[in-house]
Scaffold this motif. Structure first.
Motif, PDB file in Angstrom:
ATOM      1  N   TRP A 118       0.846  -1.199   0.000  1.00 44.74           N
ATOM      2  CA  TRP A 118       0.000   0.000   0.000  1.00 44.74           C
ATOM      3  C   TRP A 118       0.876   1.241   0.000  1.00 44.74           C
ATOM      4  O   TRP A 118       0.622   2.189  -0.747  1.00 44.74           O
ATOM      5  N   SER A 121       2.340   1.880  -3.305  1.00 45.78           N
ATOM      6  CA  SER A 121       1.378   2.403  -4.280  1.00 45.78           C
ATOM      7  C   SER A 121       1.081   3.884  -4.065  1.00 45.78           C
ATOM      8  O   SER A 121       0.707   4.579  -5.001  1.00 45.78           O
ATOM      9  N   VAL A 122       1.253   4.362  -2.839  1.00 43.02           N
ATOM     10  CA  VAL A 122       1.002   5.785  -2.554  1.00 43.02           C
ATOM     11  C   VAL A 122       2.084   6.658  -3.177  1.00 43.02           C
ATOM     12  O   VAL A 122       1.813   7.764  -3.620  1.00 43.02           O
ATOM     13  N   SER A 136       4.586   5.279  -9.388  1.00 48.96           N
ATOM     14  CA  SER A 136       3.598   4.793  -8.430  1.00 48.96           C
ATOM     15  C   SER A 136       2.612   3.802  -9.061  1.00 48.96           C
ATOM     16  O   SER A 136       2.016   2.999  -8.359  1.00 48.96           O
ATOM     17  N   VAL A 137       2.475   3.824 -10.366  1.00 49.15           N
ATOM     18  CA  VAL A 137       1.590   2.859 -11.022  1.00 49.15           C
ATOM     19  C   VAL A 137       2.099   1.431 -10.809  1.00 49.15           C
ATOM     20  O   VAL A 137       1.310   0.496 -10.734  1.00 49.15           O
ATOM     21  N   SER A 140       0.685   0.411  -7.575  1.00 50.38           N
ATOM     22  CA  SER A 140      -0.759   0.193  -7.714  1.00 50.38           C
ATOM     23  C   SER A 140      -1.060  -1.137  -8.390  1.00 50.38           C
ATOM     24  O   SER A 140      -2.002  -1.844  -8.000  1.00 50.38           O
ATOM     25  N   LEU A 143      -0.276  -3.827  -5.889  1.00 44.44           N
ATOM     26  CA  LEU A 143      -1.328  -3.813  -4.867  1.00 44.44           C
ATOM     27  C   LEU A 143      -2.577  -4.550  -5.346  1.00 44.44           C
ATOM     28  O   LEU A 143      -3.145  -5.368  -4.626  1.00 44.44           O
ATOM     29  N   ALA A 144      -2.991  -4.271  -6.567  1.00 51.16           N
ATOM     30  CA  ALA A 144      -4.177  -4.933  -7.105  1.00 51.16           C
ATOM     31  C   ALA A 144      -3.976  -6.449  -7.173  1.00 51.16           C
ATOM     32  O   ALA A 144      -4.848  -7.215  -6.758  1.00 51.16           O
ATOM     33  N   THR A 147      -3.681  -7.946  -3.470  1.00 51.75           N
ATOM     34  CA  THR A 147      -4.980  -7.950  -2.810  1.00 51.75           C
ATOM     35  C   THR A 147      -5.881  -9.041  -3.388  1.00 51.75           C
ATOM     36  O   THR A 147      -6.601  -9.713  -2.658  1.00 51.75           O
TER      37      THR A 147
END
Length: 156
Positions: A118, A121-122, A136-137, A140, A143-144, A147
């Protein structure tokens, strides 16, 4: 059991404990007949997903992270971003054990890695010149995937 993931073995152990308690109550004359044992089931995908992500840890990180841009320009923002990240990363382990009451170490590590991803990703503190390769992508996307995938694994 709160935030701790309930496995098949956990559900069976809880059922057995209820049966033993019911039998003991009957033997002591506290009840006329055996109480029905309430059903206990293992956590499914959605339950595991919610329990594996340390939402409170992520929330405090995002809150502290959002304060950094409010610092004056001469403040060492890069250092503050790193301090916030490291402090929350270190706190996440005892927080999950003591506050969330998670006894299973694999779940604690899954939650700690979830926090790390997380944070990745921030962006900050990873977006500075020290990490010129980083966008940052990437965080992300990881993260996807993380998760989506972590509830597929069942811990014991």
């Amino acid at each position: 059991m709160g935030r701790e993931v309930v496995t098949k073995a956990d559900a069976a152990n809880i059922q057995n404990a209820y049966r033993e308690l019911s039998t003991l109550k009957q033997q002591l004359g506290l009840v006329a007949s055996t109480d029905p044992v309430p059903p206990v089931t293992e956590d499914k995908y959605k339950d595991r997903l919610l329990k594996y992500i340390p939402a409170d840890v992520i929330a405090i990180y995002l809150t502290l992270h959002s304060f950094v841009p409010m610092l004056p320009d001469e403040a060492p923002k890069k250092v503050v971003y790193w301090i916030v990240f490291v402090v929350i990363l270190l706190i996440s382990i005892p927080w999950q054990r003591k506050i969330a009451k998670i006894k299973k170490w694999p779940q604690v590590w899954i939650g700690t890695v979830a926090f790390f991803i997380w944070a990745l990703s921030v962006g900050h503190p990873f977006t500075h010149e020290d990490f010129s390769w980083y966008y940052s992508v990437y965080g992300s996307m990881i993260l996807a995937l993380y998760t989506f995938m972590i509830p597929l694994f069942e811990i014991e």
